[in-house]
Design a protein around this motif. Structure first.
Motif, PDB file in Angstrom:
ATOM      1  N   ARG A 199      -2.712   6.779  11.797  1.00  0.00           N
ATOM      2  CA  ARG A 199      -3.968   6.287  11.164  1.00  0.00           C
ATOM      3  C   ARG A 199      -4.140   6.485   9.784  1.00  0.00           C
ATOM      4  N   MET A 200      -3.733   7.781   9.292  1.00  0.00           N
ATOM      5  CA  MET A 200      -3.890   8.163   8.183  1.00  0.00           C
ATOM      6  C   MET A 200      -2.830   7.691   7.212  1.00  0.00           C
ATOM      7  N   TYR A 201      -1.740   7.584   7.633  1.00  0.00           N
ATOM      8  CA  TYR A 201      -0.337   7.168   7.204  1.00  0.00           C
ATOM      9  C   TYR A 201      -0.487   5.554   6.668  1.00  0.00           C
ATOM     10  N   LEU A 202      -1.082   4.812   7.803  1.00  0.00           N
ATOM     11  CA  LEU A 202      -1.151   3.293   7.536  1.00  0.00           C
ATOM     12  C   LEU A 202      -2.090   3.052   6.524  1.00  0.00           C
ATOM     13  N   GLN A 203      -3.272   3.644   6.621  1.00  0.00           N
ATOM     14  CA  GLN A 203      -4.354   3.434   5.715  1.00  0.00           C
ATOM     15  C   GLN A 203      -4.032   3.605   4.411  1.00  0.00           C
ATOM     16  N   SER A 204      -3.335   4.838   3.870  1.00  0.00           N
ATOM     17  CA  SER A 204      -2.700   4.882   2.688  1.00  0.00           C
ATOM     18  C   SER A 204      -1.958   4.065   2.391  1.00  0.00           C
ATOM     19  N   LYS A 205      -1.139   3.561   2.985  1.00  0.00           N
ATOM     20  CA  LYS A 205      -0.194   2.351   2.710  1.00  0.00           C
ATOM     21  C   LYS A 205      -0.852   1.123   2.501  1.00  0.00           C
ATOM     22  N   VAL A 206      -1.901   1.019   3.196  1.00  0.00           N
ATOM     23  CA  VAL A 206      -2.663  -0.493   2.877  1.00  0.00           C
ATOM     24  C   VAL A 206      -3.253  -0.425   1.372  1.00  0.00           C
ATOM     25  N   PHE A 207      -3.799   0.885   1.112  1.00  0.00           N
ATOM     26  CA  PHE A 207      -4.422   1.315  -0.390  1.00  0.00           C
ATOM     27  C   PHE A 207      -3.455   0.887  -1.416  1.00  0.00           C
ATOM     28  N   GLU A 208      -2.287   1.791  -1.088  1.00  0.00           N
ATOM     29  CA  GLU A 208      -1.128   1.434  -1.893  1.00  0.00           C
ATOM     30  C   GLU A 208      -0.631   0.135  -2.024  1.00  0.00           C
ATOM     31  N   LEU A 209      -0.677  -0.818  -1.126  1.00  0.00           N
ATOM     32  CA  LEU A 209      -0.563  -2.246  -1.409  1.00  0.00           C
ATOM     33  C   LEU A 209      -1.570  -2.987  -2.092  1.00  0.00           C
ATOM     34  N   LEU A 210      -2.749  -2.340  -1.978  1.00  0.00           N
ATOM     35  CA  LEU A 210      -3.944  -3.064  -2.667  1.00  0.00           C
ATOM     36  C   LEU A 210      -3.728  -2.633  -4.456  1.00  0.00           C
ATOM     37  N   ALA A 211      -3.335  -1.556  -4.377  1.00  0.00           N
ATOM     38  CA  ALA A 211      -3.239  -0.827  -5.884  1.00  0.00           C
ATOM     39  C   ALA A 211      -1.951  -1.878  -6.423  1.00  0.00           C
ATOM     40  N   LEU A 212      -0.925  -2.116  -5.648  1.00  0.00           N
ATOM     41  CA  LEU A 212       0.024  -2.952  -6.454  1.00  0.00           C
ATOM     42  C   LEU A 212      -0.330  -4.341  -6.662  1.00  0.00           C
ATOM     43  N   TYR A 213      -1.139  -4.847  -5.775  1.00  0.00           N
ATOM     44  CA  TYR A 213      -1.964  -6.280  -6.111  1.00  0.00           C
ATOM     45  C   TYR A 213      -2.764  -6.228  -7.282  1.00  0.00           C
ATOM     46  N   LEU A 214      -3.498  -5.158  -7.789  1.00  0.00           N
ATOM     47  CA  LEU A 214      -4.404  -5.168  -8.718  1.00  0.00           C
ATOM     48  C   LEU A 214      -3.510  -4.976 -10.027  1.00  0.00           C
ATOM     49  N   ALA A 225       8.360  -3.345  -4.928  1.00  0.00           N
ATOM     50  CA  ALA A 225       7.526  -2.159  -4.543  1.00  0.00           C
ATOM     51  C   ALA A 225       6.869  -2.598  -3.095  1.00  0.00           C
ATOM     52  N   MET A 226       6.196  -3.874  -3.366  1.00  0.00           N
ATOM     53  CA  MET A 226       5.244  -4.249  -2.298  1.00  0.00           C
ATOM     54  C   MET A 226       6.182  -4.561  -0.908  1.00  0.00           C
ATOM     55  N   GLN A 227       7.223  -4.916  -1.175  1.00  0.00           N
ATOM     56  CA  GLN A 227       8.317  -5.157   0.115  1.00  0.00           C
ATOM     57  C   GLN A 227       8.697  -3.745   0.675  1.00  0.00           C
ATOM     58  N   ALA A 228       8.788  -2.692   0.072  1.00  0.00           N
ATOM     59  CA  ALA A 228       8.994  -1.475   0.365  1.00  0.00           C
ATOM     60  C   ALA A 228       7.710  -0.860   1.426  1.00  0.00           C
ATOM     61  N   VAL A 229       6.856  -1.082   0.822  1.00  0.00           N
ATOM     62  CA  VAL A 229       5.664  -0.409   1.321  1.00  0.00           C
ATOM     63  C   VAL A 229       5.242  -1.374   2.907  1.00  0.00           C
ATOM     64  N   THR A 230       5.584  -2.585   2.584  1.00  0.00           N
ATOM     65  CA  THR A 230       5.311  -3.380   3.718  1.00  0.00           C
ATOM     66  C   THR A 230       6.023  -3.064   5.075  1.00  0.00           C
ATOM     67  N   GLN A 231       7.540  -2.897   4.597  1.00  0.00           N
ATOM     68  CA  GLN A 231       8.350  -2.394   5.513  1.00  0.00           C
ATOM     69  C   GLN A 231       8.002  -0.844   6.288  1.00  0.00           C
ATOM     70  N   GLU A 232       7.456   0.000   5.354  1.00  0.00           N
ATOM     71  CA  GLU A 232       7.070   1.247   5.675  1.00  0.00           C
ATOM     72  C   GLU A 232       5.839   1.192   6.592  1.00  0.00           C
ATOM     73  N   ILE A 233       4.978   0.099   6.466  1.00  0.00           N
ATOM     74  CA  ILE A 233       3.895  -0.129   7.535  1.00  0.00           C
ATOM     75  C   ILE A 233       4.404  -0.578   8.555  1.00  0.00           C
ATOM     76  N   ILE A 234       5.479  -1.465   8.733  1.00  0.00           N
ATOM     77  CA  ILE A 234       5.942  -2.190  10.127  1.00  0.00           C
ATOM     78  C   ILE A 234       6.744  -1.223  10.870  1.00  0.00           C
ATOM     79  N   ASN A 235       7.479  -0.092  10.215  1.00  0.00           N
ATOM     80  CA  ASN A 235       8.246   0.666  10.863  1.00  0.00           C
ATOM     81  C   ASN A 235       7.722   2.157  10.564  1.00  0.00           C
ATOM     82  N   CYS A 236       6.253   2.269  10.634  1.00  0.00           N
ATOM     83  CA  CYS A 236       5.649   3.488  10.669  1.00  0.00           C
ATOM     84  C   CYS A 236       6.112   4.491  11.819  1.00  0.00           C
ATOM     85  N   PRO A 237       6.825   5.843  11.511  1.00  0.00           N
ATOM     86  CA  PRO A 237       7.139   6.531  12.531  1.00  0.00           C
ATOM     87  C   PRO A 237       6.107   7.502  13.161  1.00  0.00           C
TER      88      PRO A 237
END
Length: 330
Positions: A188-203, A169-181
């Motif tokens: 900006r909205m998309y990347l911020q939401s993905k950063v918080f999604e990663l943080l939720a996966l960490y927790l 799941a973390m790998q998938a979100v990371t790739q979505e950040i790198i390949n943001c369309p």
């Protein structure tokens, strides 16, 4: 060959890098030719959140020396390449491709970050101000959520969680950040939401580890006794303490079990416990008034008075000179 730089020198070189693209939100840089080749993409959010995507190769091994400093919440996900950090208390953390490190906010110890040459370094790095996390996810009338308490230490030594395996799941979100369309505000909205999604996966990952790998389940009575023996050694030799590896050998535990056990028994790291004791001893000596500030610094193991004064102020919120000043006023 290894190039060794102070952190300030490293950032000065980065500031000289060629700017390829720039807008209010994103900057694309060519990696400095003095160090290697590649690129860095920086995204700056107005609410105290920074994201970097990097892809570079060093021409020489690189060592960056960082001082004791204030630190925000940070995580780094490595998709290619490896590096490691040596801390001044002899602790070492590594990160390899497919792994991640998570750092809380607070005071970061002095360290040397080491990067290998002739290999691709590719991944993302995120910094988030702790006050932004609190304002975003915590009600002002309630205590900080337990999940965030792991990451928010304010003026205490930060927590870190190293060598975390990147989940699918973390790998998938990371790739979505790198390949943001997207571009502009939508980006900006998309990347911020993905950063918080990663943080939720960490927790979620940390919570799962706590449930399945409780330190209490790993420690027997003999282990507990050895950990208390380690405590006694630290207190007896606090002015010139052994390294973590030396201490683990003296008490007959591996360094990983010693770190896990120390946090279980005392609620802090070996280094954090030692630092707290040193500062308490310093305050006691200052109150007695028999030594100068430089003398107190030497007595508790600090060779540099200014380093001691800075550490004392972080711990107690006042300069050590307040004790000498108060005596002069009597």
């Amino acid at each position: 060959m290894t190039t060794t730089l102070l952190m300030t020198e490293y950032w000065e070189i980065l500031e000289s890098q060629t700017l390829i693209k720039s807008n209010k939100f994103e900057k694309l840089y060519q990696f400095p030719q003095a160090l290697g080749k590649g690129y860095r993409r920086e995204f700056t959010f107005p609410n105290a959140l920074d994201l970097e995507i990097y892809d570079y190769e060093l021409q020489d091994d690189l060592a960056v020396k960082a001082p004791v400093r204030e630190h925000s919440v940070e995580f780094e996900i490595s998709l290619a390449g490896s590096f490691w950090s040596n801390f001044h208390n002899q602790d070492i953390i590594h990160i390899n491709a497919g792994e991640s490190n998570l750092f809380g906010s607070g005071i970061a110890p002095k360290e040397t970050c080491n990067y290998k040459a002739q290999q691709q370094h590719f991944g993302i790095n995120v910094h988030i101000k702790p006050e932004f996390l609190i304002s975003s996810f915590c009600d002002s009338s309630e205590p900080i959520a337990p999940e965030l308490q792991l990451l928010i230490k304010e003026n205490d030594w930060l927590n870190w969680f190293s060598n975390l395996k990147i989940t699918p799941a973390m790998q998938a979100v990371t790739q979505e950040i790198i390949n943001c369309p997207y571009q502009g505000f939508t980006q900006r909205m998309y990347l911020q939401s993905k950063v918080f999604e990663l943080l939720a996966l960490y927790l979620e990952l940390l919570q799962s580890d706590n449930k399945t790998q409780s330190p209490a389940n790993k420690l027997n009575k003999e282990d507990i006794e050895r950990i208390h023996q380690a405590e006694n050694i630290l207190l007896a030799r606090f002015h010139n303490p052994p390294s973590l590896l030396e201490l683990s050998r003296e008490v007959g535990l591996n360094d990983f079990k010693l770190k896990i056990g120390f946090r279980h028994c005392f609620g802090t790291t070996v280094f954090g416990y030692l630092h707290h004791y040193r500062m308490e001893q310093a305050r006691r000596l200052l109150k007695q008034g028999n030594l100068t500030i430089a003398g107190v610094a030497r007595a508790i193991g600090y060779a540099n008075r200014s380093h001691f004064s800075a550490a004392f102020k972080r711990k107690f919120g006042v300069n050590p000179s307040i004790y000498t000043t108060s005596k002069l006023c009597k």
